[in-house]
Design an enzyme around this catalytic site. Structure first.
Site, mmCIF file in Angstrom:
data_model
loop_
_atom_site.group_PDB
_atom_site.id
_atom_site.type_symbol
_atom_site.label_atom_id
_atom_site.label_comp_id
_atom_site.label_asym_id
_atom_site.label_seq_id
_atom_site.Cartn_x
_atom_site.Cartn_y
_atom_site.Cartn_z
ATOM 1 N N PHE A 200 31.283 -60.871 -20.461
ATOM 2 C CA PHE A 200 29.864 -60.529 -20.418
ATOM 3 C C PHE A 200 29.462 -59.908 -21.747
ATOM 4 O O PHE A 200 30.141 -59.018 -22.248
ATOM 5 C CB PHE A 200 29.595 -59.535 -19.281
ATOM 6 C CG PHE A 200 28.169 -59.027 -19.265
ATOM 7 C CD1 PHE A 200 27.140 -59.786 -18.746
ATOM 8 C CD2 PHE A 200 27.870 -57.779 -19.801
ATOM 9 C CE1 PHE A 200 25.831 -59.320 -18.758
ATOM 10 C CE2 PHE A 200 26.569 -57.305 -19.806
ATOM 11 C CZ PHE A 200 25.545 -58.080 -19.283
ATOM 12 N N ARG B 38 19.244 -41.323 -15.416
ATOM 13 C CA ARG B 38 20.379 -42.189 -15.755
ATOM 14 C C ARG B 38 20.644 -43.118 -14.582
ATOM 15 O O ARG B 38 21.035 -42.684 -13.500
ATOM 16 C CB ARG B 38 21.625 -41.354 -16.078
ATOM 17 C CG ARG B 38 21.515 -40.573 -17.373
ATOM 18 C CD ARG B 38 21.290 -41.497 -18.538
ATOM 19 N NE ARG B 38 21.531 -40.809 -19.808
ATOM 20 C CZ ARG B 38 21.416 -41.406 -20.968
ATOM 21 N NH1 ARG B 38 21.025 -42.676 -21.043
ATOM 22 N NH2 ARG B 38 21.658 -40.737 -22.076
ATOM 23 N N GLU C 182 18.198 -40.017 -33.836
ATOM 24 C CA GLU C 182 18.097 -39.680 -32.423
ATOM 25 C C GLU C 182 17.499 -38.297 -32.214
ATOM 26 O O GLU C 182 16.754 -38.079 -31.258
ATOM 27 C CB GLU C 182 19.466 -39.793 -31.741
ATOM 28 C CG GLU C 182 19.994 -41.207 -31.646
ATOM 29 C CD GLU C 182 19.126 -42.143 -30.824
ATOM 30 O OE1 GLU C 182 18.509 -41.687 -29.832
ATOM 31 O OE2 GLU C 182 19.058 -43.338 -31.170
ATOM 32 N N GLU D 63 34.491 -46.721 -27.095
ATOM 33 C CA GLU D 63 33.332 -45.951 -27.549
ATOM 34 C C GLU D 63 33.760 -44.704 -28.325
ATOM 35 O O GLU D 63 34.626 -43.952 -27.898
ATOM 36 C CB GLU D 63 32.457 -45.517 -26.373
ATOM 37 C CG GLU D 63 31.227 -44.733 -26.836
ATOM 38 C CD GLU D 63 30.347 -44.268 -25.693
ATOM 39 O OE1 GLU D 63 29.138 -44.121 -25.921
ATOM 40 O OE2 GLU D 63 30.867 -44.050 -24.589
ATOM 41 N N GLU E 138 11.054 -47.775 -25.541
ATOM 42 C CA GLU E 138 10.188 -48.143 -24.416
ATOM 43 C C GLU E 138 10.829 -47.875 -23.059
ATOM 44 O O GLU E 138 10.130 -47.741 -22.062
ATOM 45 C CB GLU E 138 9.751 -49.597 -24.519
ATOM 46 C CG GLU E 138 10.872 -50.599 -24.336
ATOM 47 C CD GLU E 138 10.393 -52.038 -24.428
ATOM 48 O OE1 GLU E 138 10.978 -52.882 -23.723
ATOM 49 O OE2 GLU E 138 9.449 -52.311 -25.183
#
Length: 179
Positions: free
Chosen positions: A14, A63, A92, A119, A138
């Site tokens: 994926f 979340r 950020e 990560e 958005e």
């Protein structure tokens, strides 16, 4: 302990917006084959924004994975795998809090889930905050909250803050700066 580990195959299952999911076929010691999941992440950066009075700016946001709101330090994915973490942290900070800083200091590097994901999050401390303007994506809906480190540690130990990057960053900040 196994000394010889060889990846025989990595199959993309994926391709997502932030992560890619693979299944790896691994040979161990030449006589045993296993299939392991692997999630490839391009990396991220986070920031502990400290106000003049010592409070830390936190973001409250929904979340989806937890189906609830969380209280976290500002963070986000790198725009590209080779983007410097300090640039992402600076971006950020402004996007999520509406503050800028020309004083970012590296605090800690985290690997969030080493069993199946690569990560990496670079965490910085931001001081000398200057008001700017939020630039939320958005799909971001964020409330900003200023908290003392003591309040945040209490929330951690009550189980109200569970996000690993936030817990790690706040505890590293407390140890490094003796708070």
């Amino acid at each position: 302990m196994s000394e010889h580990i060889k990846r025989l195959n990595r199959e993309l299952k994926f391709k997502g917006k932030i992560i890619d999911f693979y299944q790896d076929t691994i040979e161990i010691d030449g006589d045993h084959t296993v299939v392991w999941d692997f999630i490839k992440h391009r990396g991220a950066a986070a920031v502990v924004p400290v106000t003049e009075d010592g409070k830390i700016l936190m973001v409250r946001q929904y979340r989806n994975a937890l189906d609830r709101y969380t209280l976290e330090i500002p963070a986000g994915a790198l725009d590209a795998a080779d983007e410097p973490g300090i640039e992402c942290a600076s971006r950020e900070l402004e996007e999520e809090t509406g503050y800028r800083s020309d004083c970012l200091e590296w605090l800690i590097t985290l690997r969030t889930t080493v069993a199946f994901c690569n990560e990496r999050i670079e965490v910085y401390v931001a001081r000398n905050l200057k008001p700017s303007k939020q630039h939320l994506d958005e799909d971001e809906f964020i409330d900003l909250k200023a908290c003392s480190l003591r309040e945040l540690k209490e929330k951690i130990f009550r189980g109200e803050i569970e996000d690993s990057k936030t817990v790690s960053a706040l505890m590293a900040y407390a140890v490094k700066y003796g708070k």
